[in-house]
Design an enzyme around this catalytic site. Sequence first.
Site, mmCIF file in Angstrom:
data_model
loop_
_atom_site.group_PDB
_atom_site.id
_atom_site.type_symbol
_atom_site.label_atom_id
_atom_site.label_comp_id
_atom_site.label_asym_id
_atom_site.label_seq_id
_atom_site.Cartn_x
_atom_site.Cartn_y
_atom_site.Cartn_z
ATOM 1 N N ARG A 37 8.164 10.312 12.982
ATOM 2 C CA ARG A 37 9.443 9.724 12.549
ATOM 3 C C ARG A 37 10.604 10.218 13.413
ATOM 4 O O ARG A 37 11.572 9.483 13.625
ATOM 5 C CB ARG A 37 9.694 10.050 11.075
ATOM 6 C CG ARG A 37 8.818 9.186 10.188
ATOM 7 C CD ARG A 37 9.131 9.342 8.739
ATOM 8 N NE ARG A 37 8.618 8.183 8.017
ATOM 9 C CZ ARG A 37 8.424 8.138 6.718
ATOM 10 N NH1 ARG A 37 8.693 9.197 5.971
ATOM 11 N NH2 ARG A 37 7.971 7.048 6.149
ATOM 12 N N LYS A 199 -2.442 2.632 -6.606
ATOM 13 C CA LYS A 199 -1.730 2.024 -7.735
ATOM 14 C C LYS A 199 -1.345 0.580 -7.514
ATOM 15 O O LYS A 199 -0.804 0.221 -6.473
ATOM 16 C CB LYS A 199 -0.453 2.820 -7.985
ATOM 17 C CG LYS A 199 -0.719 4.141 -8.647
ATOM 18 C CD LYS A 199 0.588 4.693 -9.131
ATOM 19 C CE LYS A 199 0.381 6.004 -9.849
ATOM 20 N NZ LYS A 199 1.611 6.757 -9.919
ATOM 21 N N GLY A 352 2.567 5.161 5.125
ATOM 22 C CA GLY A 352 2.142 6.439 5.681
ATOM 23 C C GLY A 352 0.643 6.643 5.693
ATOM 24 O O GLY A 352 0.067 7.069 6.697
ATOM 25 N N GLY A 375 7.424 1.540 1.398
ATOM 26 C CA GLY A 375 8.073 0.719 0.376
ATOM 27 C C GLY A 375 8.912 -0.406 0.967
ATOM 28 O O GLY A 375 8.812 -1.562 0.537
HETATM 29 P P1 AMP Z 1 -0.763 4.415 -2.837
HETATM 30 O O1 AMP Z 1 0.264 5.504 -2.836
HETATM 31 O O2 AMP Z 1 -0.785 3.614 -4.080
HETATM 32 O O3 AMP Z 1 -0.712 3.567 -1.581
HETATM 33 O O4 AMP Z 1 -2.188 5.153 -2.809
HETATM 34 C C1 AMP Z 1 -2.664 5.926 -1.729
HETATM 35 C C2 AMP Z 1 -3.737 6.814 -2.260
HETATM 36 O O5 AMP Z 1 -4.729 6.014 -2.873
HETATM 37 C C3 AMP Z 1 -4.482 7.638 -1.233
HETATM 38 O O6 AMP Z 1 -4.094 8.963 -1.355
HETATM 39 C C4 AMP Z 1 -5.964 7.458 -1.605
HETATM 40 O O7 AMP Z 1 -6.668 8.671 -1.696
HETATM 41 C C5 AMP Z 1 -5.872 6.812 -2.979
HETATM 42 N N1 AMP Z 1 -7.041 5.966 -3.292
HETATM 43 C C6 AMP Z 1 -7.540 4.969 -2.592
HETATM 44 N N2 AMP Z 1 -8.630 4.452 -3.180
HETATM 45 C C7 AMP Z 1 -8.833 5.162 -4.312
HETATM 46 C C8 AMP Z 1 -9.817 5.118 -5.334
HETATM 47 N N3 AMP Z 1 -10.825 4.233 -5.304
HETATM 48 N N4 AMP Z 1 -9.713 5.997 -6.345
HETATM 49 C C9 AMP Z 1 -8.702 6.898 -6.367
HETATM 50 N N5 AMP Z 1 -7.753 6.994 -5.429
HETATM 51 C C10 AMP Z 1 -7.804 6.133 -4.405
#
Ligand code: AMP
Length: 394
Positions: A37, A199, A352, A375
């Site tokens: 960054r 999420k 990221g 975001g």
């Molecule tokens: P986000 O902040 O929603 O983009 O989520 C990113 C995070 O999702 C990463 O740290 C991954 O480890 C987690 N992630 C991806 N797939 C899974 C899964 N099947 N179960 C739990 N965590 C997950």
Amino acid sequence: MGITSIKDLDLKAKRVLIRVDFNVPLDNDCNITDDARIKAALPTIQYAVEMGAKVVLMSHLGRPKGKAVKTMSLVPVARRLSELLGTSVNMAPDCIGETVRSMVNGLIPGDILLLENLRFHIEEEKNEPGFARELAELGDCYVNDAFATAHRAHASNVGVCNHIAAKAAGFLMIREVEHIEKALKDPGRPFAAVIGGAKVSGKLEVMENLVDKVDKIIIGGGMAFTFIKALGQEIGNSIVEDDLIETALSIMEKARAKGVKLYLPVDCFCASTAKDGQEVVVKTIQEIPADLMGLDIGPSSITLFSEALEGCNTIVWNGPMGVFEINAFSRGTMEIAKQIASSKALTIVGGGDTDAALHESGAIDKIDFVSTAGGAFLEMLGGKILPGVTSLEI
Ligand code: AMP
């Protein structure tokens, strides 16, 4: 894009207040673990110096929530920036106040001063007018190069614009906005969006909007389980957002009505927890054992997603396909990264985690555009107006 470029401002001998995004990751000893960054902001900073500006940089780092937290100081950033530029960068003890004002007024053309973390003041995130005015008093011109914060209306990127007439976007901001606009305006088709991560909640609105724009939506990562559960299937112990099942259903219904092809994983790598060194099994989505979690997309899903991406002419990607930080669950993300990188499509990637996965896969150089934002990238893709961009309009 109805905003002015830094190139349109007269910077000579002016105090140029530049909002950058120096929100870099730090280890426990406050060493910067990734300076991407800082590097991304260099063209704007160097240009301002070359034009004879007195450069005043401001940024946030982490979430100090309105308190001066030593571990979130920008001092290590000033050090690194100074190394990268090969010139000294002075550090202010705060971002507002008498001392800062006199440091700014003592600058000569070519000097660079970095203000301390904006979020040490709660007023920054509240976009408090008095705080925004105090920041604005530090510049004759204002430049915003922090695209990653453009989806938030804070004092340093929105409020400040009410007080400085000479305002413009920096080179990074312009590049980001132009690339995303290009993908959205007249995308080469088929146009596919690959969405992953843990999420659904942060990405719902974006997904709803994307359904209007893309031909295919590929959903991986933990969020896929909310969709799979919405279809009435058992998902074992996999993560799920039960309160969003109705919304997941309505996104799937909207996709169906619009003729958008929606892909979900058909199998997954499962284990009892997201840790290395335990037994991992591949299961079809229909047969995830009740005591296991799906932690990565499985081999058949990798094939399915790869085939869906073949022949696409625009691909946008945000979010990992599994818990890619752990070796045993990184394969899906790495394979999809390679597939996207080898595609002839216009490829645009943001966020990221996705950026980190691409670095790890060695595929990053083959992506057409990697956004520094998460975001803001997603919100703009979803067709939202970003306050940090519109505030630059004159
Ligand atoms: P986000 O902040 O929603 O983009 O989520 C990113 C995070 O999702 C990463 O740290 C991954 O480890 C987690 N992630 C991806 N797939 C899974 C899964 N099947 N179960 C739990 N965590 C997950």
